[in-house]
Scaffold this motif. Structure first.
Motif, PDB file in Angstrom:
ATOM      1  N   THR A 117       6.287  -4.385  -9.160  1.00  0.00           N
ATOM      2  CA  THR A 117       6.248  -5.039  -8.146  1.00  0.00           C
ATOM      3  C   THR A 117       4.517  -5.083  -7.952  1.00  0.00           C
ATOM      4  O   THR A 117       4.353  -3.674  -8.117  1.00  0.00           O
ATOM      5  N   TYR A 118       3.733  -6.537  -7.599  1.00  0.00           N
ATOM      6  CA  TYR A 118       1.838  -5.843  -7.913  1.00  0.00           C
ATOM      7  C   TYR A 118       2.453  -5.979  -6.068  1.00  0.00           C
ATOM      8  O   TYR A 118       2.856  -6.931  -5.449  1.00  0.00           O
ATOM      9  N   SER A 119       1.173  -5.312  -5.240  1.00  0.00           N
ATOM     10  CA  SER A 119       0.607  -5.632  -4.170  1.00  0.00           C
ATOM     11  C   SER A 119       0.785  -6.933  -3.762  1.00  0.00           C
ATOM     12  O   SER A 119      -0.298  -7.897  -5.151  1.00  0.00           O
ATOM     13  N   ALA A 120       0.127  -7.299  -2.176  1.00  0.00           N
ATOM     14  CA  ALA A 120       0.027  -8.518  -2.096  1.00  0.00           C
ATOM     15  C   ALA A 120      -1.520  -9.011  -2.698  1.00  0.00           C
ATOM     16  O   ALA A 120      -1.569 -10.253  -2.671  1.00  0.00           O
ATOM     17  N   ASP A 121      -2.305  -7.989  -2.767  1.00  0.00           N
ATOM     18  CA  ASP A 121      -3.553  -8.185  -3.109  1.00  0.00           C
ATOM     19  C   ASP A 121      -3.839  -7.962  -4.537  1.00  0.00           C
ATOM     20  O   ASP A 121      -5.309  -8.978  -5.342  1.00  0.00           O
ATOM     21  N   GLY A 122      -3.043  -7.953  -5.267  1.00  0.00           N
ATOM     22  CA  GLY A 122      -3.392  -8.234  -6.588  1.00  0.00           C
ATOM     23  C   GLY A 122      -3.805  -6.398  -7.581  1.00  0.00           C
ATOM     24  O   GLY A 122      -4.731  -6.851  -8.848  1.00  0.00           O
ATOM     25  N   LYS A 123      -4.232  -5.747  -6.454  1.00  0.00           N
ATOM     26  CA  LYS A 123      -5.405  -4.590  -7.235  1.00  0.00           C
ATOM     27  C   LYS A 123      -4.037  -3.085  -7.270  1.00  0.00           C
ATOM     28  O   LYS A 123      -4.582  -2.921  -8.209  1.00  0.00           O
TER      29      LYS A 123
END
Length: 186
Positions: A117-123
């Motif tokens: 899973t990637y965080s919402a901000d993609g960081k």
């Protein structure tokens, strides 16, 4: 010594064969090859039975309690690595060492990535990893997560780092390297 009875048997067979049909070198060769094939096959089977007795089978599949007992032992200091993160020195066991320890003490284990899973901000990326142990009496699994920054420099990409962290943590849930988390209390 075993060849004397066989050779006398072959002479008898050859003599009997001579009485029944005209002598031919090819019939003797066929009989000799059949004899050699039989003696080679039977000695091979005997050797195979002897070798089966020498094969250790008790160390491969064991009860879960014995596997967990081995995994909970202290990992030698020479296998432990250190890294500095946010000003704190941390001890850890590299994933490839954990893998070798698992192969040694729980050779019938398996591991799998359950989720990425990637965080919402993609960081950041998070990985859920499951390790399953198979014993003679049961099958148990533990899952854990690992997270890594996508922008972080170093060896491997963020997913690899998060997977390695999740793998180590899942193995720690079985007790492997757990002493590292409690060293300051000992």
């Amino acid at each position: 010594m075993a060849s004397k009875p066989c050779s006398s048997l072959m002479k008898s067979a050859f003599t009997l064969n001579k009485k029944l049909q005209p002598p031919s070198s090819s019939s003797f060769l066929v009989q000799r090859m059949l004899h050699l094939n039989f003696s080679t096959t039977s000695s091979f089977k005997q050797k195979e039975r002897e070798d089966e007795d020498d094969i250790p089978t008790s160390g491969i599949s064991r009860p879960i309690s014995q596997i967990l007992q081995e995994l909970n032992k202290k990992v030698p200091d020479k296998l432990v690595a250190t890294r500095v993160e946010d000003g704190f020195t941390m001890k850890y066991i590299p994933w490839h060492i954990v893998n070798r320890i698992m192969n040694l003490h729980a050779p019938e284990w398996s591991g799998e990535v359950r989720n990425i899973t990637y965080s919402a901000d993609g960081k950041c990326v998070s990985v859920v990893y499951r390790v399953t142990l198979y014993g003679t009496d049961a099958e148990i699994y533990r899952e854990s997560t690992g997270t890594a920054n996508v922008d972080e420099q170093g060896y491997g990409d963020a997913v690899q780092k998060a997977e390695a962290m999740a793998f180590r943590r899942a193995c720690a849930r079985f007790g492997l390297g757990l002493h590292l988390y409690h060293e300051d209390l000992l």
